[in-house]
Design a protein around this motif. Structure first.
Motif, PDB file in Angstrom:
ATOM      1  N   PRO A   3       0.933  -1.173   0.008  1.00  0.00           N
ATOM      2  CA  PRO A   3       0.048  -0.052  -0.116  1.00  0.00           C
ATOM      3  C   PRO A   3       0.747   1.181  -0.052  1.00  0.00           C
ATOM      4  N   GLY A   4       2.209   1.252   0.000  1.00  0.00           N
ATOM      5  CA  GLY A   4       2.915   2.464   0.212  1.00  0.00           C
ATOM      6  C   GLY A   4       2.776   3.296   1.459  1.00  0.00           C
ATOM      7  N   TYR A   5       2.740   4.429   1.334  1.00  0.00           N
ATOM      8  CA  TYR A   5       2.167   5.268   2.594  1.00  0.00           C
ATOM      9  C   TYR A   5       1.132   6.236   1.974  1.00  0.00           C
ATOM     10  N   GLY A   6       0.210   6.710   3.115  1.00  0.00           N
ATOM     11  CA  GLY A   6      -0.944   7.321   2.898  1.00  0.00           C
ATOM     12  C   GLY A   6      -1.987   6.501   2.299  1.00  0.00           C
ATOM     13  N   PHE A   7      -2.946   7.077   1.579  1.00  0.00           N
ATOM     14  CA  PHE A   7      -4.157   6.223   1.023  1.00  0.00           C
ATOM     15  C   PHE A   7      -4.740   5.311   1.876  1.00  0.00           C
ATOM     16  N   LEU A   8      -4.509   4.117   1.248  1.00  0.00           N
ATOM     17  CA  LEU A   8      -5.151   2.805   2.323  1.00  0.00           C
ATOM     18  C   LEU A   8      -4.053   2.074   3.103  1.00  0.00           C
ATOM     19  N   SER A   9      -2.772   2.678   3.365  1.00  0.00           N
ATOM     20  CA  SER A   9      -1.750   2.156   4.068  1.00  0.00           C
ATOM     21  C   SER A   9      -2.005   1.791   5.340  1.00  0.00           C
ATOM     22  N   GLU A  10      -2.964   2.616   6.014  1.00  0.00           N
ATOM     23  CA  GLU A  10      -3.332   2.216   7.555  1.00  0.00           C
ATOM     24  C   GLU A  10      -4.937   2.190   7.651  1.00  0.00           C
ATOM     25  N   ASN A  11      -5.265   1.435   6.558  1.00  0.00           N
ATOM     26  CA  ASN A  11      -6.846   1.332   6.658  1.00  0.00           C
ATOM     27  C   ASN A  11      -7.114  -0.239   7.156  1.00  0.00           C
ATOM     28  N   ALA A  12      -7.626  -0.483   8.197  1.00  0.00           N
ATOM     29  CA  ALA A  12      -7.587  -1.438   8.782  1.00  0.00           C
ATOM     30  C   ALA A  12      -8.816  -2.516   8.078  1.00  0.00           C
ATOM     31  N   LYS A  13      -9.853  -1.893   7.443  1.00  0.00           N
ATOM     32  CA  LYS A  13     -10.815  -2.352   6.582  1.00  0.00           C
ATOM     33  C   LYS A  13     -10.232  -2.883   5.453  1.00  0.00           C
ATOM     34  N   PHE A  14      -9.302  -2.405   4.827  1.00  0.00           N
ATOM     35  CA  PHE A  14      -8.368  -2.507   3.323  1.00  0.00           C
ATOM     36  C   PHE A  14      -7.835  -3.873   3.864  1.00  0.00           C
ATOM     37  N   SER A  15      -6.927  -3.784   5.035  1.00  0.00           N
ATOM     38  CA  SER A  15      -6.125  -4.915   5.335  1.00  0.00           C
ATOM     39  C   SER A  15      -6.905  -6.194   5.566  1.00  0.00           C
ATOM     40  N   LYS A  16      -8.114  -6.077   6.137  1.00  0.00           N
ATOM     41  CA  LYS A  16      -9.078  -7.086   6.520  1.00  0.00           C
ATOM     42  C   LYS A  16      -9.514  -7.782   5.150  1.00  0.00           C
ATOM     43  N   ILE A  17      -9.987  -6.801   4.162  1.00  0.00           N
ATOM     44  CA  ILE A  17     -10.400  -7.419   3.105  1.00  0.00           C
ATOM     45  C   ILE A  17      -9.515  -7.900   2.315  1.00  0.00           C
ATOM     46  N   CYS A  18      -8.140  -7.555   2.203  1.00  0.00           N
ATOM     47  CA  CYS A  18      -7.153  -8.278   1.513  1.00  0.00           C
ATOM     48  C   CYS A  18      -7.140  -9.594   2.170  1.00  0.00           C
ATOM     49  N   GLU A  19      -7.150  -9.853   3.323  1.00  0.00           N
ATOM     50  CA  GLU A  19      -6.918 -10.979   4.197  1.00  0.00           C
ATOM     51  C   GLU A  19      -8.108 -12.106   3.625  1.00  0.00           C
ATOM     52  N   GLU A  20      -9.338 -11.509   3.502  1.00  0.00           N
ATOM     53  CA  GLU A  20     -10.522 -12.205   2.930  1.00  0.00           C
ATOM     54  C   GLU A  20     -10.211 -12.753   1.847  1.00  0.00           C
ATOM     55  N   HIS A  21      -9.703 -11.988   0.750  1.00  0.00           N
ATOM     56  CA  HIS A  21      -9.553 -12.267  -0.400  1.00  0.00           C
ATOM     57  C   HIS A  21      -8.313 -13.228  -0.749  1.00  0.00           C
ATOM     58  N   ASP A  22      -7.497 -13.517   0.513  1.00  0.00           N
ATOM     59  CA  ASP A  22      -6.380 -14.468   0.215  1.00  0.00           C
ATOM     60  C   ASP A  22      -5.136 -13.864  -0.449  1.00  0.00           C
ATOM     61  N   ILE A  23      -5.029 -12.382  -0.226  1.00  0.00           N
ATOM     62  CA  ILE A  23      -4.171 -11.469  -0.846  1.00  0.00           C
ATOM     63  C   ILE A  23      -3.500 -11.144   0.192  1.00  0.00           C
ATOM     64  N   LYS A  24      -2.141 -11.116   0.306  1.00  0.00           N
ATOM     65  CA  LYS A  24      -1.240 -10.688   1.497  1.00  0.00           C
ATOM     66  C   LYS A  24      -1.065  -9.160   1.482  1.00  0.00           C
TER      67      LYS A  24
END
Length: 449
Positions: A80-101
């Motif tokens: 995610p780099g920095y800014g934008f979604l880099s510290e977005n817990a929802k995005f991190s969780k959705i990645c996890e749910e889609h089996d994307i690290k």
């Protein structure tokens, strides 16, 4: 190891990640808005997917579009780099749910450390020094007033979901507290959709010094020493350096140990920074933790010869860290070159770059995504380049920076190059005598001076 990484970001940080991925033999996917179609990160990635129009909320912040881009390109990880979604817990969780690290912090870690009030309570429990203040979110103005009297003025009101100086107010006397409380809450609600506030004792003559840490999946952490980020304007960093001219060997050890303790207490995985305020007596206090790579990470890389992006990727793939702490062997300074006019209150200056000449030579590094003929869109952060100089001593690094700034030509737009050139000649900066208040008294010399 990952086969393909999608970079959910733009500009120089996207290009930075792409370069390390290529060196590691990992395929890359760039995502871009319509405004960034001609950006270098799009050109240099193995694949590129347009994820929407120029506004961030319709492209770089649009989680569904980014996940769709990852799925159609078969990316097995997202950086995610920095800014934008880099510290977005929802995005991190959705990645996890889609089996994307997600190459960053876990949803739980982001939630723990992203909310500043919760982070402070966690650090207190870990035994890390914290600024005296509220235990959590303040429920109303009555509690705010009572707490301010207990702590003693001056105090600092801060939005718990804050960033970039939004929802922050310094209050020097009781008469100013209620209007500051009301305006800070309104600004926080408008900026973050959350008007929760907490309070801290205002540290006088503070320096902002952060410790770079890396933790692995086993709970082991190490630090990579400090960066001094005290030269700021409206809570936005302008230049950084390592080592800090204010640091002593004793203080470096204490702060490094505290940062590692903090990371290991929460079993932090990935690269991050533990941010401290340091007062004029060299007492240090935990301020916040950033659960991502920082803009200023290159200066750390330069002084210890260490690729932080590579380490992020390795840790995310389950590779353990060495556990060794690192200390600077050289001196490095970073100047953030923004498309802003320093002679007119740093107002934004987007537009087409008609000519560009980058400095070169020993000890010069430039991280940028712009080139001659490139049009800087008005939709995003104004930073267009990072100029980094590295030398044996601080004096040599400053002299190298002066020479590099003199060589750096960007025409067609206004940039902060003249500001940085004047900063490098400022007696207090040369002496290392600066705090986070430095810019309050800084005045640009006229063009013909």
């Amino acid at each position: 190891m990952f086969k393909k990484i999608l970079i959910a970001n733009r500009g120089e940080i996207a290009l930075r990640v792409i370069r390390t991925c290529k060196e590691m033999g990992i395929k890359t996917v760039a995502v871009y808005s319509t405004a960034d179609a001609e950006s270098l990160h799009v050109r240099f990635a193995d694949e590129a997917v347009c994820i929407g129009p120029a506004p961030s909320n319709l492209s770089y912040l649009k989680i569904s579009n980014i996940i769709a881009a990852a799925e159609i390109t078969n990316a097995d990880a997202i950086h995610p780099g920095y800014g934008f979604l880099s510290e977005n817990a929802k995005f991190s969780k959705i990645c996890e749910e889609h089996d994307i690290k997600f190459i960053g912090a876990s949803p739980d870690m982001i939630n723990k450390m992203g909310d500043k009030a919760t982070a402070k309570a966690t650090m207190r429990a870990a035994g890390v020094p914290c600024v005296p203040g509220s235990e959590g979110i303040i429920k109303d103005y009555k509690e705010c007033l009572k707490l301010a009297k207990e702590i003693g003025f001056p105090v600092m009101l801060k939005a718990t979901a804050g960033g970039g100086g939004k929802g922050m107010r310094a209050v020097w006397k009781e008469a100013d507290l209620e209007p500051a409380w009301e305006s800070a809450r309104k600004e926080a609600d408008a900026s973050f959709g959350n008007d929760g506030m907490y309070m801290e004792k205002l540290i006088e003559e503070p320096r902002h010094i952060e410790i770079q840490i890396v933790g692995d999946s086993s709970g082991k952490a190490c630090h990579l020493s400090e960066r001094d980020c005290s030269v700021q304007r409206r809570h936005q960093k302008l230049t950084e350096e390592t080592p800090s001219p204010f640091m002593t060997d004793t203080l470096r050890k204490k702060m490094g140990d505290a940062a590692v303790k903090a990371a290991e207490y929460i079993k932090y995985e990935g690269a991050g920074t533990v941010e401290f305020l340091v007062d004029k007596h060299r007492n240090f206090y935990f301020m916040e933790m950033n659960t991502r790579i920082q803009v200023e990470h290159p200066i750390t890389e330069q002084v210890i010869d260490y690729d932080l992006i590579r380490e992020q990727i390795l840790v995310a793939a389950g590779v353990p860290i060495s556990g060794k702490n690192y200390f600077p062997q050289l001196h490095s300074i970073e100047c953030r070159i923004n498309a802003e006019d320093p002679y007119h209150n740093f107002r934004p200056s987007p537009g087409k770059i008609t000519n560009l000449h980058a400095p070169g030579g020993h000890g010069i590094r430039i991280d940028t995504h712009v080139y001659s003929g490139y049009t800087i869109p008005p939709n995003y952060d104004s930073m267009i380049a990072k100029l980094i100089t590295t030398a044996q001593t601080r004096e040599e690094a400053i002299n190298k920076m002066k020479r590099a700034l003199d060589e750096f030509v960007i025409e067609g737009i206004k940039t902060t190059i003249p500001f940085h050139r004047q900063l490098m000649d400022h007696p207090d900066y040369i002496e290392g005598n600066y705090t986070t208040k430095f810019m309050e008294d800084f005045k640009m010399k006229p063009l013909d001076a």
